[in-house]
Design an enzyme around this catalytic site. Structure first.
Site, PDB file in Angstrom:
ATOM      1  N   ASP A  33      14.181 -55.576  15.080  1.00 27.82           N
ATOM      2  CA  ASP A  33      15.004 -56.460  15.899  1.00 27.82           C
ATOM      3  C   ASP A  33      14.918 -57.913  15.430  1.00 27.82           C
ATOM      4  O   ASP A  33      13.905 -58.338  14.866  1.00 27.82           O
ATOM      5  CB  ASP A  33      14.557 -56.415  17.364  1.00 27.82           C
ATOM      6  CG  ASP A  33      14.875 -55.099  18.044  1.00 27.82           C
ATOM      7  OD1 ASP A  33      15.398 -54.189  17.379  1.00 27.82           O
ATOM      8  OD2 ASP A  33      14.576 -54.979  19.245  1.00 27.82           O
ATOM      9  N   HIS A 172       9.807 -56.136  14.707  1.00 23.72           N
ATOM     10  CA  HIS A 172      10.661 -57.325  14.638  1.00 23.72           C
ATOM     11  C   HIS A 172      10.575 -57.929  13.236  1.00 23.72           C
ATOM     12  O   HIS A 172       9.475 -58.273  12.789  1.00 23.72           O
ATOM     13  CB  HIS A 172      10.237 -58.371  15.680  1.00 23.72           C
ATOM     14  CG  HIS A 172      10.462 -57.931  17.085  1.00 23.72           C
ATOM     15  ND1 HIS A 172       9.603 -57.072  17.735  1.00 23.72           N
ATOM     16  CD2 HIS A 172      11.459 -58.215  17.954  1.00 23.72           C
ATOM     17  CE1 HIS A 172      10.068 -56.846  18.972  1.00 23.72           C
ATOM     18  NE2 HIS A 172      11.185 -57.530  19.131  1.00 23.72           N
TER      19      HIS A 172
END
Length: 204
Positions: A33, A172
């Site tokens: 992400d 992430h």
């Protein structure tokens, strides 16, 4: 407050969202992400390539606009991409019209039917609208790479002890999450590959 491994009642509360992906073989779905991020995303791509692993990158529209060549590199490496809003909006704190407009703005640069709400926070009213055009992807395991209070050793322990067949795992590819991510990701790729697992992207 957040759950590194969402309990059954959270999944039951949002039954139309995708929390796991059922497969016949031993498959794990890594997701990243908040990118693309220079000096992070490109290193992730190199690492995944070493293990012939595919993943899904839920990109912020503003980062794609700022780094289009890096976004194209994700695609060129054969990975999937998904919409993560343009400005990383918190669904619970954002008016529906503003939220949906931000998703549409991201779609202009990330042409995907996959969507993941930032923070995992999304209203039922937003789900209702987005489900018409998107497959909303949540997760089975959060790496916790974004949490400054979580050690890299604890993050690794959580991942090793909870990842299983059909898991959707959240990392992430951001500056904030990079230290823990680059500590745990090579170990996860190596250990699970050695145990007969494969890493695949989320297919539309």
């Amino acid at each position: 407050m957040y759950f590194l491994h969402p309990p059954w009642f959270i999944k039951a509360l949002y039954p139309t969202l995708t929390w796991n992906i059922t497969t016949k073989d031993k498959t794990i779905f890594l997701t990243f992400d908040d990118g693309p991020t220079p000096d992070v995303t490109d290193k992730v791509l190199d690492l995944l390539k070493q293990y012939n692993a595919k993943a899904t990158f839920f990109c912020l529209g503003k980062n794609v606009t700022a780094h289009p060549e890096l976004f194209q590199s994700i695609i060129n490496h054969g990975h999937a991409t998904g919409n993560h809003t343009y400005n990383h909006l918190h669904g619970w704190k954002t008016d529906d019209a503003v939220y949906l407009d931000d998703v549409r703005k991201c779609k202009e640069v990330v042409n995907s039917v996959l969507f993941r709400p930032p923070y995992g926070r999304i209203k039922f009213s937003q789900i209702k609208k987005l489900k018409q055009n998107y497959r909303i992807i949540m997760w089975d395991i959060l790496s916790g790479d974004f949490d400054k209070n979580l050690s890299k050793e604890k993050s690794l322990s959580i991942l090793i002890n909870n990842i299983r067949k059909d898991s959707i795992v959240v990392y992430h590819d951001s500056i904030k999450g990079s230290e823990k991510m680059f500590h745990t990701l090579p170990i996860i790729l190596d250990q699970f590959s050695a145990n007969g697992f494969r890493f695949d992207k989320i297919n539309l």
